[in-house]
Write a protein that holds these residues in place. Structure first.
Motif, PDB file in Angstrom:
ATOM      1  N   GLU A   3       0.830  -1.208   0.000  1.00  0.00           N
ATOM      2  CA  GLU A   3       0.000   0.000   0.000  1.00  0.00           C
ATOM      3  C   GLU A   3       0.863   1.257   0.000  1.00  0.00           C
ATOM      4  O   GLU A   3       0.531   2.245  -0.657  1.00  0.00           O
ATOM      5  CB  GLU A   3      -0.930  -0.010   1.203  1.00  0.00           C
ATOM      6  N   ASN A   4       1.979   1.230   0.726  1.00  0.00           N
ATOM      7  CA  ASN A   4       2.887   2.380   0.742  1.00  0.00           C
ATOM      8  C   ASN A   4       3.482   2.642  -0.633  1.00  0.00           C
ATOM      9  O   ASN A   4       3.632   3.785  -1.046  1.00  0.00           O
ATOM     10  CB  ASN A   4       4.015   2.172   1.761  1.00  0.00           C
ATOM     11  N   ASN A   5       3.833   1.574  -1.344  1.00  0.00           N
ATOM     12  CA  ASN A   5       4.369   1.726  -2.697  1.00  0.00           C
ATOM     13  C   ASN A   5       3.324   2.306  -3.640  1.00  0.00           C
ATOM     14  O   ASN A   5       3.638   3.134  -4.490  1.00  0.00           O
ATOM     15  CB  ASN A   5       4.882   0.387  -3.233  1.00  0.00           C
ATOM     16  N   GLU A   6       2.086   1.855  -3.505  1.00  0.00           N
ATOM     17  CA  GLU A   6       1.007   2.357  -4.353  1.00  0.00           C
ATOM     18  C   GLU A   6       0.744   3.830  -4.066  1.00  0.00           C
ATOM     19  O   GLU A   6       0.525   4.616  -4.981  1.00  0.00           O
ATOM     20  CB  GLU A   6      -0.256   1.530  -4.145  1.00  0.00           C
ATOM     21  N   VAL A   7       0.760   4.196  -2.790  1.00  0.00           N
ATOM     22  CA  VAL A   7       0.561   5.599  -2.417  1.00  0.00           C
ATOM     23  C   VAL A   7       1.710   6.450  -2.946  1.00  0.00           C
ATOM     24  O   VAL A   7       1.497   7.531  -3.496  1.00  0.00           O
ATOM     25  CB  VAL A   7       0.426   5.748  -0.884  1.00  0.00           C
ATOM     26  N   GLN A   8       2.922   5.959  -2.821  1.00  0.00           N
ATOM     27  CA  GLN A   8       4.101   6.680  -3.307  1.00  0.00           C
ATOM     28  C   GLN A   8       4.030   6.869  -4.818  1.00  0.00           C
ATOM     29  O   GLN A   8       4.319   7.949  -5.344  1.00  0.00           O
ATOM     30  CB  GLN A   8       5.387   5.915  -2.929  1.00  0.00           C
ATOM     31  N   ALA A  10       1.317   6.921  -6.637  1.00  0.00           N
ATOM     32  CA  ALA A  10       0.232   7.859  -6.914  1.00  0.00           C
ATOM     33  C   ALA A  10       0.682   9.294  -6.689  1.00  0.00           C
ATOM     34  O   ALA A  10       0.388  10.188  -7.495  1.00  0.00           O
ATOM     35  CB  ALA A  10      -0.977   7.537  -6.055  1.00  0.00           C
ATOM     36  N   ILE A  11       1.421   9.527  -5.621  1.00  0.00           N
ATOM     37  CA  ILE A  11       1.928  10.868  -5.331  1.00  0.00           C
ATOM     38  C   ILE A  11       2.903  11.309  -6.417  1.00  0.00           C
ATOM     39  O   ILE A  11       2.842  12.444  -6.906  1.00  0.00           O
ATOM     40  CB  ILE A  11       2.582  10.914  -3.937  1.00  0.00           C
ATOM     41  N   GLU A  12       3.799  10.410  -6.830  1.00  0.00           N
ATOM     42  CA  GLU A  12       4.751  10.734  -7.891  1.00  0.00           C
ATOM     43  C   GLU A  12       4.032  11.061  -9.195  1.00  0.00           C
ATOM     44  O   GLU A  12       4.420  11.994  -9.904  1.00  0.00           O
ATOM     45  CB  GLU A  12       5.723   9.576  -8.100  1.00  0.00           C
ATOM     46  N   THR A  13       2.995  10.320  -9.515  1.00  0.00           N
ATOM     47  CA  THR A  13       2.228  10.563 -10.730  1.00  0.00           C
ATOM     48  C   THR A  13       1.539  11.925 -10.673  1.00  0.00           C
ATOM     49  O   THR A  13       1.547  12.675 -11.656  1.00  0.00           O
ATOM     50  CB  THR A  13       1.185   9.457 -10.948  1.00  0.00           C
ATOM     51  N   ILE A  14       0.966  12.253  -9.541  1.00  0.00           N
ATOM     52  CA  ILE A  14       0.288  13.543  -9.399  1.00  0.00           C
ATOM     53  C   ILE A  14       1.276  14.693  -9.499  1.00  0.00           C
ATOM     54  O   ILE A  14       1.022  15.687 -10.202  1.00  0.00           O
ATOM     55  CB  ILE A  14      -0.496  13.592  -8.064  1.00  0.00           C
TER      56      ILE A  14
END
Length: 101
Positions: A3-8, A10-14
């Motif tokens: 989940e942390n990798n997915e959040v990271q 997502a943040i990088e993409t944004i």
């Protein structure tokens, strides 16, 4: 951990999308300003414009004439390349035309 990798990611993409958005606005605004300031004052005698005015003109014209794309599967890189290539092509062709004015 997953989940942390997915959040990271997502943040990088944004963040990347925001950077690309700002760069494309500046590049297209610069293109409008350059072409306006080197063509219209020579031909019609109008005043030159600033980068902020050029961005506003670009936004207005884009709002009026933009059509929706049918390809929804474009990733962030493809969209950036499409926007950047459109601005750079207009800048190149405009620069060539300006050489003959």
């Amino acid at each position: 951990m997953k989940e942390n990798n997915e959040v990271q990611e997502a943040i990088e993409t944004i963040v990347m999308a925001m950077v690309i958005y700002v760069l494309s606005i500046l590049m297209c605004g610069f293109t409008v300003m350059y072409l306006w300031n080197n063509i219209l004052p020579v031909i019609f005698g109008v005043r030159t414009i600033t980068l902020a005015q050029a961005i506003a003109i670009d936004l207005l014209i884009s709002f009026i004439v933009t059509t929706q794309t049918k390809d929804r599967n474009l990733n962030l890189k493809d969209v950036f390349v499409k926007v950047l290539s459109t601005c750079l092509n207009a800048l190149l062709v405009g620069w060539i035309v300006i050489q003959f004015i």
